[in-house]
Every structure is written in C-alpha cells, then in structure tokens.
Scaffold this motif. Sequence first.
Motif, PDB file in Angstrom:
ATOM      1  N   MET A  95       0.838  -1.169   0.000  1.00  0.00           N
ATOM      2  CA  MET A  95       0.000   0.000   0.000  1.00  0.00           C
ATOM      3  C   MET A  95       0.889   1.241   0.000  1.00  0.00           C
ATOM      4  O   MET A  95       2.038   1.187   0.403  1.00  0.00           O
ATOM      5  CB  MET A  95      -0.928  -0.002   1.201  1.00  0.00           C
ATOM      6  N   THR A  96       0.265   2.322  -0.437  1.00  0.00           N
ATOM      7  CA  THR A  96       0.991   3.586  -0.467  1.00  0.00           C
ATOM      8  C   THR A  96       0.191   4.650   0.271  1.00  0.00           C
ATOM      9  O   THR A  96      -0.962   4.418   0.667  1.00  0.00           O
ATOM     10  CB  THR A  96       1.218   4.057  -1.918  1.00  0.00           C
ATOM     11  N   LYS A  97       0.794   5.812   0.418  1.00  0.00           N
ATOM     12  CA  LYS A  97       0.121   6.921   1.079  1.00  0.00           C
ATOM     13  C   LYS A  97      -1.182   7.287   0.354  1.00  0.00           C
ATOM     14  O   LYS A  97      -2.175   7.638   0.979  1.00  0.00           O
ATOM     15  CB  LYS A  97       1.061   8.124   1.153  1.00  0.00           C
ATOM     16  N   ASN A  98      -1.199   7.174  -0.955  1.00  0.00           N
ATOM     17  CA  ASN A  98      -2.405   7.483  -1.745  1.00  0.00           C
ATOM     18  C   ASN A  98      -3.585   6.591  -1.383  1.00  0.00           C
ATOM     19  O   ASN A  98      -4.738   6.984  -1.562  1.00  0.00           O
ATOM     20  CB  ASN A  98      -2.115   7.366  -3.241  1.00  0.00           C
ATOM     21  N   ASP A  99      -3.314   5.394  -0.911  1.00  0.00           N
ATOM     22  CA  ASP A  99      -4.398   4.481  -0.526  1.00  0.00           C
ATOM     23  C   ASP A  99      -5.189   5.015   0.670  1.00  0.00           C
ATOM     24  O   ASP A  99      -6.313   4.586   0.914  1.00  0.00           O
ATOM     25  CB  ASP A  99      -3.844   3.094  -0.201  1.00  0.00           C
ATOM     26  N   PHE A 100      -4.591   5.926   1.420  1.00  0.00           N
ATOM     27  CA  PHE A 100      -5.252   6.488   2.590  1.00  0.00           C
ATOM     28  C   PHE A 100      -5.784   7.901   2.348  1.00  0.00           C
ATOM     29  O   PHE A 100      -6.256   8.558   3.267  1.00  0.00           O
ATOM     30  CB  PHE A 100      -4.284   6.480   3.788  1.00  0.00           C
ATOM     31  N   ASP A 101      -5.711   8.349   1.116  1.00  0.00           N
ATOM     32  CA  ASP A 101      -6.198   9.677   0.752  1.00  0.00           C
ATOM     33  C   ASP A 101      -7.565   9.518   0.090  1.00  0.00           C
ATOM     34  O   ASP A 101      -7.656   9.225  -1.106  1.00  0.00           O
ATOM     35  CB  ASP A 101      -5.207  10.352  -0.194  1.00  0.00           C
ATOM     36  N   PHE A 102      -8.638   9.665   0.868  1.00  0.00           N
ATOM     37  CA  PHE A 102      -9.985   9.462   0.339  1.00  0.00           C
ATOM     38  C   PHE A 102     -10.993  10.273   1.125  1.00  0.00           C
ATOM     39  O   PHE A 102     -10.725  10.763   2.222  1.00  0.00           O
ATOM     40  CB  PHE A 102     -10.366   7.979   0.382  1.00  0.00           C
ATOM     41  N   ASP A 103     -12.163  10.397   0.545  1.00  0.00           N
ATOM     42  CA  ASP A 103     -13.298  11.072   1.180  1.00  0.00           C
ATOM     43  C   ASP A 103     -14.230   9.981   1.684  1.00  0.00           C
ATOM     44  O   ASP A 103     -14.759   9.188   0.905  1.00  0.00           O
ATOM     45  CB  ASP A 103     -13.987  11.954   0.131  1.00  0.00           C
ATOM     46  N   ARG A 104     -14.465   9.912   2.993  1.00  0.00           N
ATOM     47  CA  ARG A 104     -15.266   8.835   3.582  1.00  0.00           C
ATOM     48  C   ARG A 104     -16.687   8.800   3.028  1.00  0.00           C
ATOM     49  O   ARG A 104     -17.222   7.736   2.747  1.00  0.00           O
ATOM     50  CB  ARG A 104     -15.305   8.973   5.095  1.00  0.00           C
ATOM     51  N   GLU A 105     -17.312   9.949   2.904  1.00  0.00           N
ATOM     52  CA  GLU A 105     -18.696   9.999   2.403  1.00  0.00           C
ATOM     53  C   GLU A 105     -18.757   9.553   0.945  1.00  0.00           C
ATOM     54  O   GLU A 105     -19.647   8.799   0.549  1.00  0.00           O
ATOM     55  CB  GLU A 105     -19.282  11.404   2.562  1.00  0.00           C
ATOM     56  N   PHE A 106     -17.809  10.009   0.148  1.00  0.00           N
ATOM     57  CA  PHE A 106     -17.762   9.602  -1.252  1.00  0.00           C
ATOM     58  C   PHE A 106     -17.558   8.094  -1.358  1.00  0.00           C
ATOM     59  O   PHE A 106     -18.171   7.420  -2.188  1.00  0.00           O
ATOM     60  CB  PHE A 106     -16.653  10.346  -2.000  1.00  0.00           C
ATOM     61  N   PHE A 107     -16.703   7.552  -0.482  1.00  0.00           N
ATOM     62  CA  PHE A 107     -16.447   6.119  -0.528  1.00  0.00           C
ATOM     63  C   PHE A 107     -17.718   5.326  -0.248  1.00  0.00           C
ATOM     64  O   PHE A 107     -17.999   4.341  -0.928  1.00  0.00           O
ATOM     65  CB  PHE A 107     -15.353   5.707   0.460  1.00  0.00           C
ATOM     66  N   PHE A 108     -18.499   5.747   0.742  1.00  0.00           N
ATOM     67  CA  PHE A 108     -19.743   5.035   1.044  1.00  0.00           C
ATOM     68  C   PHE A 108     -20.675   5.041  -0.161  1.00  0.00           C
ATOM     69  O   PHE A 108     -21.229   4.005  -0.533  1.00  0.00           O
ATOM     70  CB  PHE A 108     -20.457   5.650   2.254  1.00  0.00           C
ATOM     71  N   ASP A 109     -20.851   6.176  -0.800  1.00  0.00           N
ATOM     72  CA  ASP A 109     -21.706   6.265  -1.995  1.00  0.00           C
ATOM     73  C   ASP A 109     -21.164   5.385  -3.121  1.00  0.00           C
ATOM     74  O   ASP A 109     -21.916   4.687  -3.796  1.00  0.00           O
ATOM     75  CB  ASP A 109     -21.823   7.714  -2.474  1.00  0.00           C
ATOM     76  N   LEU A 110     -19.855   5.426  -3.318  1.00  0.00           N
ATOM     77  CA  LEU A 110     -19.222   4.603  -4.346  1.00  0.00           C
ATOM     78  C   LEU A 110     -19.419   3.119  -4.043  1.00  0.00           C
ATOM     79  O   LEU A 110     -19.771   2.336  -4.930  1.00  0.00           O
ATOM     80  CB  LEU A 110     -17.727   4.931  -4.425  1.00  0.00           C
ATOM     81  N   LEU A 111     -19.220   2.734  -2.795  1.00  0.00           N
ATOM     82  CA  LEU A 111     -19.391   1.342  -2.397  1.00  0.00           C
ATOM     83  C   LEU A 111     -20.824   0.874  -2.643  1.00  0.00           C
ATOM     84  O   LEU A 111     -21.051  -0.220  -3.168  1.00  0.00           O
ATOM     85  CB  LEU A 111     -19.020   1.169  -0.928  1.00  0.00           C
ATOM     86  N   GLU A 112     -21.775   1.711  -2.300  1.00  0.00           N
ATOM     87  CA  GLU A 112     -23.178   1.357  -2.497  1.00  0.00           C
ATOM     88  C   GLU A 112     -23.504   1.172  -3.986  1.00  0.00           C
ATOM     89  O   GLU A 112     -24.158   0.206  -4.379  1.00  0.00           O
ATOM     90  CB  GLU A 112     -24.064   2.452  -1.888  1.00  0.00           C
ATOM     91  N   ARG A 113     -22.998   2.081  -4.828  1.00  0.00           N
ATOM     92  CA  ARG A 113     -23.223   1.961  -6.281  1.00  0.00           C
ATOM     93  C   ARG A 113     -22.540   0.710  -6.839  1.00  0.00           C
ATOM     94  O   ARG A 113     -23.102   0.004  -7.667  1.00  0.00           O
ATOM     95  CB  ARG A 113     -22.737   3.214  -7.003  1.00  0.00           C
ATOM     96  N   ARG A 114     -21.325   0.429  -6.377  1.00  0.00           N
ATOM     97  CA  ARG A 114     -20.597  -0.752  -6.862  1.00  0.00           C
ATOM     98  C   ARG A 114     -21.271  -2.037  -6.394  1.00  0.00           C
ATOM     99  O   ARG A 114     -21.287  -3.031  -7.118  1.00  0.00           O
ATOM    100  CB  ARG A 114     -19.131  -0.725  -6.401  1.00  0.00           C
TER     101      ARG A 114
END
Length: 161
Positions: free
Chosen positions: A1-20
């Motif tokens: 893993m890299t530092k970029n793997d921890f650079d995310f928006d939590r709310e966006f991730f939840f929406d993305l996860l739900e769509r996926r």
Amino acid sequence: MTKNDFDFDREFFFDLLERRHDATIIAKRSLWKLFDHWGEISENRLNGMVHISLGNIGERILGKVLEREFFIDVVARACVTCVMLEVILSVPALRDGVPVEIARFLVAPNNEILSSENETIFAEAPDTYLYLNDADLDESVRSYDVLIAVLRKVMEVHAIF
C-alpha cells in the motif's frame, strides 16, 4: 500500500461502495442469465456428454467434461468507473483435489469478454446474431460460444498434480 491508498473522502467512498454493490448484483444476474442456457445446451446440443451444475447467483459452478471436473468462480473487480466480473476457471489437482487455476477472463458491463489485461477477446457481434431475430436465441448462441471456449480450455489442459 501507499500513502495514496489512505487519501480518500469517507462519504464519497460510502456512496461509491453502495453503487458498486448494486452494479455487482446486476452484473452477476446478467452473467447467470448467460450461464443459465448451459444445462439445456449440455443436454440437447452436446448429447449429455457435459454436465453443468449451476447454483444460485454467485455460487461456484461445477462442471464435468470427458470425466474431467472443473470449477468456475466469479468475483467482482471494482474500479472507480465500473464493476467488472472476473471469471476464474480451475480444475482439481490430481494429488489433493485442490482447485488449480487454468484460465481467467473479465466480463465488462457491456458484456464483452476481456483478457486479464483488459483486451477484448469476445465481443457481442450484432451482425453475427441479428439474423436470428430472437433475443433469447441470440443469447443462447452467445452462451453456447462461451461454453465451448470454457470446455475447450478444460479439455486441453494437462493433468495437474
């Protein structure tokens, strides 16, 4: 893993996860609709020389051709823009029966079949199937083509110990 793997928006991730998640369910239903023809094809076109055991959507598919068992597992591969299904074809090792991968391919949202390197290896060819004038028959022919490719791969693989 890299530092970029921890650079995310939590709310966006939840929406993305739900769509996926929803896209994965739809993709698996579509793929199982293609697989659903395999039992009939095995009986009618292949004279019962092939056995396919198709369980519920997402479960391992069991098969046998020329007394050789094989398995098909399907898992989702999600990226930022879409969900593809990864189809893994394996045969049991002779020594211990543990599945050994012999091939894999991807199924894109447009139902194209891609190599692991994302190269199109089997696309729906409208000019090939349109003459049939029957959507169910079109899908049956496409299903038959995919089944033949899988069976050929299983039949051609050397014994694995």
